[in-house]
Design a protein around this motif. Sequence first.
Motif, PDB file in Angstrom:
ATOM      1  N   PHE A  96      -0.779 -12.390  -9.442  1.00  0.00           N
ATOM      2  CA  PHE A  96      -0.661 -10.981  -9.090  1.00  0.00           C
ATOM      3  C   PHE A  96      -0.468 -10.865  -7.585  1.00  0.00           C
ATOM      4  O   PHE A  96      -1.079 -11.612  -6.815  1.00  0.00           O
ATOM      5  CB  PHE A  96      -1.922 -10.209  -9.497  1.00  0.00           C
ATOM      6  N   ARG A 108       0.930  -7.835  -4.303  1.00  0.00           N
ATOM      7  CA  ARG A 108       1.443  -6.522  -3.940  1.00  0.00           C
ATOM      8  C   ARG A 108       2.793  -6.718  -3.292  1.00  0.00           C
ATOM      9  O   ARG A 108       2.970  -7.603  -2.466  1.00  0.00           O
ATOM     10  CB  ARG A 108       0.499  -5.826  -2.977  1.00  0.00           C
ATOM     11  N   TRP A 149       2.803  -3.176  -7.565  1.00  0.00           N
ATOM     12  CA  TRP A 149       2.121  -4.323  -8.164  1.00  0.00           C
ATOM     13  C   TRP A 149       3.126  -5.226  -8.847  1.00  0.00           C
ATOM     14  O   TRP A 149       3.974  -4.770  -9.602  1.00  0.00           O
ATOM     15  CB  TRP A 149       1.079  -3.879  -9.187  1.00  0.00           C
ATOM     16  N   LYS A 150       3.015  -6.497  -8.591  1.00  0.00           N
ATOM     17  CA  LYS A 150       3.916  -7.480  -9.186  1.00  0.00           C
ATOM     18  C   LYS A 150       3.075  -8.505  -9.937  1.00  0.00           C
ATOM     19  O   LYS A 150       2.076  -9.007  -9.419  1.00  0.00           O
ATOM     20  CB  LYS A 150       4.722  -8.173  -8.092  1.00  0.00           C
ATOM     21  N   THR A 200       7.184  -5.623 -12.279  1.00  0.00           N
ATOM     22  CA  THR A 200       6.729  -4.801 -11.161  1.00  0.00           C
ATOM     23  C   THR A 200       6.416  -3.422 -11.709  1.00  0.00           C
ATOM     24  O   THR A 200       7.222  -2.844 -12.437  1.00  0.00           O
ATOM     25  CB  THR A 200       7.819  -4.699 -10.080  1.00  0.00           C
ATOM     26  N   ASP A 239       0.818   0.471 -11.692  1.00  0.00           N
ATOM     27  CA  ASP A 239      -0.586   0.183 -11.955  1.00  0.00           C
ATOM     28  C   ASP A 239      -0.711  -1.263 -12.406  1.00  0.00           C
ATOM     29  O   ASP A 239       0.150  -1.769 -13.136  1.00  0.00           O
ATOM     30  CB  ASP A 239      -1.104   1.130 -13.045  1.00  0.00           C
ATOM     31  N   ILE A 240      -1.782  -1.919 -12.010  1.00  0.00           N
ATOM     32  CA  ILE A 240      -1.921  -3.335 -12.351  1.00  0.00           C
ATOM     33  C   ILE A 240      -2.170  -3.536 -13.844  1.00  0.00           C
ATOM     34  O   ILE A 240      -1.687  -4.499 -14.442  1.00  0.00           O
ATOM     35  CB  ILE A 240      -3.011  -3.996 -11.489  1.00  0.00           C
TER      36      ILE A 240
END
Length: 140
Positions: free
Chosen positions: A47, A49, A60-61, A80, A83-84
Amino acid sequence: MRFTITGRNLQLRPSIGVYAKEKLAKLFGRHFKDPAVSQAVTVDIEFSRVTRHHRKGMVWKADAVVILPKHKEPLYAEVTDEDIHSAIDILSEEVEREIQKYKGKFVSLARRGARVAKKDLRLDPAARLYRRGRIREEGS
Protein backbone atom coordinates in the motif's frame (compact mmCIF):
# COMPACT_ATOMS: atom_id res chain seq x y z
CA MET A 1 -0.81 -19.19 1.92
CA ARG A 2 1.85 -16.67 2.80
CA PHE A 3 0.95 -12.99 2.97
CA THR A 4 3.37 -10.11 3.05
CA ILE A 5 1.69 -6.76 3.62
CA THR A 6 3.81 -3.62 3.50
CA GLY A 7 3.24 0.08 3.40
CA ARG A 8 5.51 2.30 1.36
CA ASN A 9 6.28 5.56 3.17
CA LEU A 10 3.39 5.12 5.60
CA GLN A 11 2.44 3.22 8.71
CA LEU A 12 -0.38 0.73 8.23
CA ARG A 13 -2.88 -0.01 10.94
CA PRO A 14 -3.14 -3.73 11.79
CA SER A 15 -6.85 -3.67 10.95
CA ILE A 16 -6.05 -2.89 7.30
CA GLY A 17 -3.74 -5.90 7.11
CA VAL A 18 -6.35 -8.15 8.67
CA TYR A 19 -9.02 -6.86 6.27
CA ALA A 20 -6.80 -7.47 3.23
CA LYS A 21 -5.87 -10.98 4.44
CA GLU A 22 -9.52 -11.94 5.00
CA LYS A 23 -10.60 -10.68 1.57
CA LEU A 24 -7.84 -12.46 -0.33
CA ALA A 25 -7.87 -15.63 1.79
CA LYS A 26 -11.57 -16.08 1.02
CA LEU A 27 -10.83 -15.51 -2.66
CA PHE A 28 -8.02 -18.09 -2.80
CA GLY A 29 -10.05 -20.58 -0.76
CA ARG A 30 -12.80 -20.34 -3.35
CA HIS A 31 -10.50 -20.86 -6.35
CA PHE A 32 -7.94 -23.32 -5.01
CA LYS A 33 -9.59 -26.23 -3.19
CA ASP A 34 -6.41 -28.31 -2.88
CA PRO A 35 -4.66 -27.47 0.43
CA ALA A 36 -1.22 -28.20 -1.02
CA VAL A 37 -1.71 -25.62 -3.76
CA SER A 38 -3.24 -23.03 -1.44
CA GLN A 39 -0.33 -23.41 1.01
CA ALA A 40 2.21 -22.82 -1.79
CA VAL A 41 0.65 -19.50 -2.88
CA THR A 42 2.60 -16.36 -1.95
CA VAL A 43 0.85 -12.98 -1.91
CA ASP A 44 2.76 -9.71 -1.59
CA ILE A 45 0.55 -6.65 -1.01
CA GLU A 46 1.92 -3.13 -0.93
CA PHE A 47 0.00 0.00 0.00
CA SER A 48 1.18 3.49 -0.74
CA ARG A 49 -0.02 7.02 -1.22
CA VAL A 50 0.24 8.41 -4.72
CA THR A 51 0.88 11.96 -3.53
CA ARG A 52 1.59 13.56 -0.19
CA HIS A 53 0.00 16.94 -0.79
CA HIS A 54 -3.37 15.86 -2.22
CA ARG A 55 -6.21 15.16 0.18
CA LYS A 56 -8.93 14.33 -2.35
CA GLY A 57 -9.16 12.03 -5.34
CA MET A 58 -7.31 8.84 -6.15
CA VAL A 59 -4.60 8.95 -3.53
CA TRP A 60 -4.39 5.33 -2.29
CA LYS A 61 -2.56 2.76 -4.36
CA ALA A 62 -2.63 -1.00 -3.72
CA ASP A 63 -0.43 -3.49 -5.56
CA ALA A 64 -0.64 -7.26 -5.34
CA VAL A 65 1.87 -9.77 -6.65
CA VAL A 66 0.65 -13.39 -6.50
CA ILE A 67 3.15 -16.18 -7.01
CA LEU A 68 1.42 -19.47 -7.85
CA PRO A 69 3.05 -22.91 -7.89
CA LYS A 70 4.03 -24.29 -11.32
CA HIS A 71 3.54 -20.88 -12.92
CA LYS A 72 6.52 -19.06 -14.35
CA GLU A 73 5.26 -15.51 -14.16
CA PRO A 74 3.57 -13.96 -11.13
CA LEU A 75 0.08 -12.51 -11.35
CA TYR A 76 0.03 -8.75 -10.87
CA ALA A 77 -2.80 -6.35 -9.99
CA GLU A 78 -2.68 -2.63 -9.29
CA VAL A 79 -5.49 -0.36 -8.10
CA THR A 80 -5.77 3.34 -7.25
CA ASP A 81 -8.77 4.60 -5.29
CA GLU A 82 -9.98 7.27 -2.87
CA ASP A 83 -10.38 5.00 0.16
CA ILE A 84 -8.00 2.28 1.25
CA HIS A 85 -10.80 -0.19 2.05
CA SER A 86 -12.44 0.26 -1.34
CA ALA A 87 -8.99 -0.11 -2.92
CA ILE A 88 -8.67 -3.50 -1.19
CA ASP A 89 -12.12 -4.53 -2.46
CA ILE A 90 -11.29 -3.57 -6.03
CA LEU A 91 -7.87 -5.22 -5.70
CA SER A 92 -9.50 -8.52 -4.74
CA GLU A 93 -11.71 -8.30 -7.85
CA GLU A 94 -8.65 -7.65 -10.03
CA VAL A 95 -6.78 -10.58 -8.50
CA GLU A 96 -9.82 -12.80 -9.05
CA ARG A 97 -9.89 -11.76 -12.71
CA GLU A 98 -6.20 -12.65 -13.05
CA ILE A 99 -6.75 -16.05 -11.38
CA GLN A 100 -9.64 -16.86 -13.70
CA LYS A 101 -7.48 -15.97 -16.69
CA TYR A 102 -4.68 -18.17 -15.30
CA LYS A 103 -7.01 -21.14 -14.73
CA GLY A 104 -8.68 -20.66 -18.13
CA LYS A 105 -5.35 -21.21 -19.85
CA PHE A 106 -5.16 -24.74 -18.45
CA VAL A 107 -8.70 -25.55 -19.61
CA SER A 108 -8.05 -24.25 -23.11
CA LEU A 109 -4.76 -26.14 -23.28
CA ALA A 110 -6.52 -29.40 -22.34
CA ARG A 111 -9.27 -28.80 -24.90
CA ARG A 112 -6.72 -28.00 -27.59
CA GLY A 113 -4.93 -31.28 -26.86
CA ALA A 114 -8.22 -33.17 -27.06
CA ARG A 115 -8.99 -31.58 -30.44
CA VAL A 116 -5.59 -32.58 -31.79
CA ALA A 117 -6.01 -36.14 -30.52
CA LYS A 118 -9.46 -36.39 -32.09
CA LYS A 119 -8.14 -35.07 -35.39
CA ASP A 120 -5.27 -37.58 -35.37
CA LEU A 121 -7.66 -40.42 -34.64
CA ARG A 122 -9.15 -40.86 -38.10
CA LEU A 123 -11.12 -44.06 -38.38
CA ASP A 124 -12.47 -45.74 -41.46
CA PRO A 125 -16.25 -45.14 -41.77
CA ALA A 126 -16.77 -48.92 -41.74
CA ALA A 127 -15.14 -49.11 -38.31
CA ARG A 128 -17.62 -46.76 -36.64
CA LEU A 129 -19.12 -48.05 -33.45
CA TYR A 130 -22.73 -46.99 -34.06
CA ARG A 131 -25.87 -48.95 -33.55
CA ARG A 132 -27.16 -50.82 -36.55
CA GLY A 133 -29.45 -48.76 -38.77
CA ARG A 134 -28.17 -45.35 -37.68
CA ILE A 135 -26.22 -44.63 -40.82
CA ARG A 136 -27.79 -45.54 -44.20
CA GLU A 137 -24.76 -47.33 -45.58
CA GLU A 138 -24.63 -49.63 -42.53
CA GLY A 139 -28.34 -50.50 -42.63
CA SER A 140 -29.78 -54.00 -43.21
